[in-house]
Write an enzyme that holds these catalytic residues in place. Structure first.
Site: not given
Ligand SMILES: *Cc1c(COP(=O)(O)O)cnc(C)c1O
Length: 431
Positions: A144, A239, A267
Site C-alpha cells: 500500500y 516507501d 506516520k
C-alpha cells in the site's frame, strides 16, 4: 464488555460520515461489530467512551512508537501553539526538521515536507516520472502506498481488507501504467522489466511490507530491486511510511544497507500529527518546484505544530538509540509468547516480526507474499480479534495490517497479551 456509548456514536456517525469513519479500516468491516470510540490514550493504553481500557497494538498505525501523550511531544506542541498554528511562510522549525531527518537517514540529500504518506508517495512518483520522462511504475501486490490513483491497483491495507478488486473512479488509463509483481519475486520483476523495457519510471516497494500483515523481504530481494534499477535507469523508491524511524533510526535504508533514490515517510515522522515527507538524492529532488519544474505544493505543508511534534519525537529517538533494541526485545518477547501459546493450543500459525512490527497469520505456511497472506484463515483471525478485544487488547481489525509495538508497553502488558491470546485461541478452538 459494555460498548453502549460507542454503539450510539457509531449509529450517529453512520448517518453523517460515509461508513461512520474517516478512514475505512477503523469501521471494523472485516471483523464485524462496533469499533470502540476512543476518548483518550496514555502510554500503552487506549480508553474508550464507555471507560474500557485496552492495551494498544495499533498506536495510531505507527506514530506512537514511544506511547500515547508522550510528555516531551505534548509540551512542545503546547509551547508552539501559543505562537499561532500556521503562517504559510518559511520557519526555522522546517530547517531543523529537514536537518534532523538527514542526520538520521543515511544517503539522502534533501527532503520536502507534505501532509500525509499518500502525498509523499504521490510526489515521489511524479518526481520519478519527471526525472526519467517515463510513465509506468512497478509496485508489488499487497503493498500500500496511499490512496492516489496510480497506487490503487492490487493494493494492500484497506483495499485488501475490503476485498475491492478494482477501485471505481480510478481511470483505466492510469491503472494501466501501474505494473504489479508478487512481493519477494524477482523473476516476475524481470519479466515485467523485459516486457516494458524503456517505459518504467520507478519501482516502489515497502522494504518490509506492513499492509498485508507483516511480510519480511527475503534475503536479496531489496538488493536485487536496487541493482535492477541502477542497471536500467529506473528510480528506486523505498516507501518507508511505516518502516521509517521504526526499523532503525535511519529506517530500512539503514537497517538493510540500501541506497534508494527516493524515500517516502509518514506516520512516525509527525508524532501523530498529519505529516509526510519525500526525501532523496539531490539530482532528483532538485527538479521539484520551485527549484525545478515538477510541481508540488501545500498550504499547510511544514505546519509549525506538526513540525515541532515530529522534530521532538525524532530527536528523542535519535538521542536514545537504545530504544530500538528495547523495542525489538519487546517484540521478540511477544512473538515468542504468541508462538508458544498457539503451538500449545494446536493452532497453525505464523508470527512474522522484525523491529517493532509483527503480525499473526493462522496458516501453516510461511508468508512471503500476498497470496500466502490471503490463504491464512480469516475466520480464525476475526474470532481471535474479538476475543482479544474483549480481554482488553486492541489489535488491528484486519489480518492485512501490521501490529505496532510501542516502548510504553511493559513486561506485564506483554504477559497479559500472551495470556489473553492463550485464553482466546483456547476458547475458539474448543467451540
Ligand atoms: C500508511 C501508509 C501510506 C499512506 O500514508 P497516509 O498518511 O495514510 O496517507 C503509504 N505507504 C505505506 C507503506 C503506509 O503504511
Amino acid at each position: 464488555m459494555d460498548l453502549h456509548h460507542s454503539e450510539q456514536l457509531f449509529a450517529r456517525a453512520q448517518r453523517v460520515i460515509p461508513g461512520g469513519v474517516n478512514s475505512p479500516v477503523r469501521a471494523f468491516k472485516h471483523v464485524g461489530g462496533t469499533p470502540p470510540f476512543i476518548a483518550s490514550a496514555r502510554g500503552a493504553y487506549l480508553f474508550d467512551v464507555d471507560g474500557n481500557r485496552y492495551i494498544d497494538y495499533v498506536n495510531s498505525w505507527g506514530p506512537m512508537i514511544l506511547g500515547h501523550a508522550y510528555e516531551p511531544v505534548v509540551r512542545a506542541i503546547q509551547e508552539q501553539v501559543q505562537h499561532s498554528t500556521s503562517y504559510g511562510a518559511p520557519t526555522e522549525l522546517e530547517v531543523l526538521m529537514a536537518e534532523q531527518i538527514l542526520r538520521m537517514v543515511p544517503r539522502i540529500d534533501q527532503v520536502r515536507m507534505v501532509n500525509s504518506g499518500t502525498e509523499a508517495c504521490m510526489t515521489a512518483i511524479r518526481l520519478a516520472r519527471g526525472f526519467t520522462g517515463k510513465n509506468k511504475i512497478l509496485k508489488f501486490e499487497g503493498c500500500y502506498h496511499g490512496h492516489a490513483d496510480s497506487f490503487l491497483v492490487q493494493a494492500g491495507s484497506g483495499v485488501a481488507t475490503l476485498d475491492i478488486q478494482q477501485v471505481p473512479g480510478v481511470p483505466a488509463a492510469v491503472a494501466a501504467d501501474t505494473l504489479v509483481a508478487p512481493y519477494n519475486n524477482l523473476q516476475a520483476v524481470d519479466a515485467l522489466l523485459d516486457a516494458h523495457a524503456d517505459e518504467i519510471a520507478a519501482i516502489i516497494v515497502e522494504p518490509v511490507a506492513g499492509n498485508m500483515g507483516c511480510v519480511l523481504p527475503l534475503p536479496g530481494f531489496l538488493e536485487g530491486l536496487q541493482q535492477r534499477c541502477r542497471d536500467r535507469g529506473i528510480v528506486f523508491i523505498l516507501d518507508e511510511v511505516m518502516t521509517g524511524f521504526r526499523l532503525a533510526p535511519g529506517g530500512a535504508q539503514e537497517r538493510f544497507h540500501l541506497d534508494a533514490d527516493l524515500i517516502t515517510f509518514g506516520k512516525i515522522i509527525g508524532a501523530g500529527l498529519p505529516v509526510g515527507a519525500v526525501a532523496g538524492k539531490e539530482q532528483i529532488m532538485s527538479i521539484l518546484a520551485p527549484a525545478g519544474k515538477v510541481y508540488q505544493a501545500g498550504t499547510l505543508s511544514g505546519n509549525p505544530l506538526a513540525m515541532v511534534a515530529g522534530y521532538t519525537l525524532l530527536r528523542e529517538l535519535d538521542m536514545n538509540r537504545h530504544i530500538y533494541e528495547r523495542l525489538e526485545q519487546k517484540t521478540n518477547q511477544l512473538a515468542e509468547g504468541l508462538n508458544t501459546v498457539f503451538g500449545k493450543k494446536g493452532a497453525v500459525h505464523q508470527v512474522p516480526h522484525i523491529g517493532s512490527m509483527l503480525s499473526v497469520f493462522f496458516t501453516e505456511y510461511p508468508v512471503h507474499d500476498f497470496a500466502a497472506a490471503s490463504a491464512a484463515s480469516n475466520e480464525l483471525f476475526k474470532q481471535f480479534f474479538h476475543a482479544m478485544l474483549h480481554k482488553g487488547v486492541y489489535l488491528p481489525p484486519s489480518p492485512f495490517e501490521s501490529w505496532f509495538v510501542s516502548d510504553a508497553l511493559s513486561d506485564e502488558d506483554i504477559a497479559h497479551t500472551v495470556q489473553a491470546a492463550e485464553d482466546s485461541i483456547g476458547e475458539i478452538l474448543s467451540r
